[in-house]
Design a protein around this motif. Structure first.
Motif, short mmCIF file in Angstrom:
data_model
loop_
_atom_site.label_atom_id
_atom_site.label_comp_id
_atom_site.label_asym_id
_atom_site.label_seq_id
_atom_site.Cartn_x
_atom_site.Cartn_y
_atom_site.Cartn_z
N ASP A 71 0.87 -1.17 0.00
CA ASP A 71 0.00 0.00 0.00
C ASP A 71 0.91 1.22 0.00
OD1 ASP A 71 -2.44 1.32 -0.02
OD2 ASP A 71 -2.58 1.44 2.14
N THR A 72 0.35 2.39 -0.18
CA THR A 72 1.14 3.61 -0.07
C THR A 72 0.64 4.43 1.09
OG1 THR A 72 -0.28 4.72 -1.70
CG2 THR A 72 1.76 3.75 -2.51
N CYS A 73 1.55 5.04 1.81
CA CYS A 73 1.16 5.91 2.91
C CYS A 73 2.30 6.88 3.18
CB CYS A 73 0.81 5.11 4.17
SG CYS A 73 2.15 4.18 4.89
N GLY A 74 1.99 7.91 3.94
CA GLY A 74 2.99 8.90 4.30
C GLY A 74 3.87 8.41 5.43
N ARG A 75 4.89 9.18 5.73
CA ARG A 75 5.82 8.86 6.80
C ARG A 75 5.97 10.09 7.68
NH1 ARG A 75 11.40 5.76 6.88
NH2 ARG A 75 12.37 6.71 8.69
N PRO A 76 5.94 9.94 9.01
CA PRO A 76 6.14 11.10 9.88
C PRO A 76 7.45 11.81 9.54
CG PRO A 76 5.44 9.22 11.18
CD PRO A 76 5.71 8.70 9.79
N PHE A 77 7.39 13.13 9.59
CA PHE A 77 8.54 14.01 9.39
C PHE A 77 8.97 14.15 7.93
CE2 PHE A 77 9.27 11.49 13.36
CZ PHE A 77 8.75 12.43 14.24
N ARG A 78 8.19 13.57 6.98
CA ARG A 78 8.53 13.68 5.57
C ARG A 78 7.28 13.98 4.75
NH1 ARG A 78 13.51 11.30 3.82
NH2 ARG A 78 14.64 10.36 5.55
N HIS A 79 7.45 14.72 3.65
CA HIS A 79 6.37 14.91 2.69
C HIS A 79 6.31 13.71 1.76
CE1 HIS A 79 5.34 19.03 3.71
NE2 HIS A 79 6.61 19.37 3.66
N GLY A 80 5.12 13.49 1.19
CA GLY A 80 4.97 12.48 0.15
C GLY A 80 4.67 11.09 0.68
N GLN A 81 4.25 10.24 -0.25
CA GLN A 81 3.93 8.86 0.07
C GLN A 81 4.94 7.93 -0.57
OE1 GLN A 81 1.34 10.99 -1.14
NE2 GLN A 81 0.97 11.41 1.02
N ARG A 82 5.04 6.71 -0.02
CA ARG A 82 5.87 5.68 -0.63
C ARG A 82 5.26 4.33 -0.33
NH1 ARG A 82 5.42 5.05 4.36
NH2 ARG A 82 7.16 4.56 5.72
#
Length: 250
Positions: free
Chosen positions: A148-159
């Protein structure tokens, strides 16, 4: 190592044999790892919802009203109801819904998707992505990773991230091994299923790409201990504990 997308997959619908559709289009080899977007797994498993069939409860109406007040945007309490039903815990209720899914993944809105869902309003995540991966692994005979794709704390964007896997450990456990200077590693656990999911997402992409299945060929796990501890427990997650002690008042 190389990665390639499985070509010419049709629109996946409830009841489709996803394993056969992939196997008919690619000659899988020993050592391959197949990364499959959760969207097509969910579609094959019939994990769609029409909002017309949802009745919002008191908590959902309260959550939606609070979000609407804080964000200034209209919020459908029926959507909040589905999020609540798909979650074992609401980690944050404002300024957005950060949830723990019933299989342990922390994500926004229980990972519910509104895009690429023909014939329905919402697409839920698979109920048990690791069980889904196990069925695919059994059919293919090679490891399977549901992504799945989701964001990460402290960063912009999804991966891309892994939410289910079978046929291989989730992580390489480097603890007890040494670096080049002979120093023993005592905390390094490398989440290889997340790394493979992120690499696959470069090919499967977002939006209207239509290539939800990616084969990883030539990956070697190496002579390392394996670990299947991917999702942190509440007791081991200091960020989550801090979030639940913090009350956003808008």
């Amino acid at each position: 190592m190389e990665l390639f997308a499985v070509p010419d997959l049709p629109e996946i619908r409830s009841g489709d044999d996803l394993a056969s559709l992939v196997a008919d289009r690619v000659d899988l080899r020993a050592g391959d790892v197949v990364c499959v977007a959760s969207t097509v797994v969910s579609k094959a498993e019939g994990r769609t919802v029409d909002l017309a069939d949802v009745t919002a409860g008191e908590r959902a109406r309260s959550v939606a009203a609070r979000l609407e007040r804080i964000t200034g945007e209209e919020k459908d309490p029926r959507f909040a109801q589905v999020v609540i039903e798909e979650s074992s815990d609401l980690v944050m209720e404002a300024p957005f819904l950060l949830t723990e899914t019933r299989f342990g993944h922390i994500t926004v809105n229980a990972g519910i998707d509104r895009s690429n869902v023909p014939g329905a309003d919402l697409l839920l995540l698979p109920a048990d992505p690791t069980a889904s991966a196990a069925r695919l692994h059994e059919e293919w005979g090679v490891p399977a990773v549901v992504t799945d794709t989701c964001g990460r704390p402290f960063r912009h964007g999804q991966r891309g991230v892994a939410i289910g896997w079978a046929g291989m450990p989730a992580s390489r456990d480097w603890r007890g091994e040494t670096d080049r200077d002979g120093r023993e590693l005592d905390v390094t656990v490398e989440s290889v299923v997340d790394e493979l999911a992120a690499a696959a997402n470069l090919l499967s992409g977002e939006g209207d790409g239509g290539t939800p299945v990616v084969v990883v060929r030539g990956f070697e796990f190496g002579d390392h201990a394996g670990s299947d501890e991917l999702f942190r427990s509440y007791e081991d997650d200091l960020v989550r504990q801090a979030l639940q002690e913090w009350e956003f008042d808008g």
